[in-house]
Design an enzyme around this catalytic site. Structure first.
Site, mmCIF file in Angstrom:
data_model
loop_
_atom_site.group_PDB
_atom_site.id
_atom_site.type_symbol
_atom_site.label_atom_id
_atom_site.label_comp_id
_atom_site.label_asym_id
_atom_site.label_seq_id
_atom_site.Cartn_x
_atom_site.Cartn_y
_atom_site.Cartn_z
ATOM 1 N N ASP A 2 29.827 9.125 43.952
ATOM 2 C CA ASP A 2 30.569 8.553 44.956
ATOM 3 C C ASP A 2 31.817 9.559 45.393
ATOM 4 O OD1 ASP A 2 31.237 6.541 46.682
ATOM 5 O OD2 ASP A 2 32.417 5.464 45.133
ATOM 6 N N GLU A 59 29.035 7.200 53.805
ATOM 7 C CA GLU A 59 30.067 5.765 53.971
ATOM 8 C C GLU A 59 31.151 5.908 54.911
ATOM 9 O OE1 GLU A 59 32.192 5.623 50.098
ATOM 10 O OE2 GLU A 59 33.906 6.740 50.821
#
Length: 109
Positions: A2, A59
């Site tokens: 992430d 994202e």
């Protein structure tokens, strides 16, 4: 992994842990198609992920311009407010059951 490219997401971790995908941090995605340097970084991360046989998730996608640029760069997946605002688990479950997401997931053209 992430938020790749920020904080503790070191390149060294790519060799230490078995990852399936890299998620590009929103701080790079927000400038896609606007700032040449950050666009180049996103392109390089996608190229590196391809070389390592990893999927790429972007994202913080909030505009069609960003989505178009990600498609041009051959990004696999995207998430962000362009697709949906955050949802309560029960609403998300209902949408998944209904199959109501047309833009969510694979960036197939």
């Amino acid at each position: 992994m992430d938020d790749f490219g920020t904080g503790y997401s070191s390149l060294a971790y790519l060799n230490r842990f078995p990852f399936d995908a890299l998620k590009i941090d929103r701080s790079f995605v927000e400038a896609l198609g606007v700032e040449q340097e950050r666009t180049a970084i996103v392109e390089a991360v996608i190229g590196m992920a391809r070389a390592l046989s990893l999927d790429v998730i972007a994202e913080g996608v909030e505009s069609r311009v960003q989505l178009s640029e990600l498609q041009r760069l051959d990004c696999d997946y995207a998430q962000g407010h362009l697709f949906s605002r955050p949802l309560a688990p029960e609403k998300m479950t209902a949408l998944l059951r209904e199959g109501s997401f047309e833009l969510l997931g694979d960036l197939a053209r």
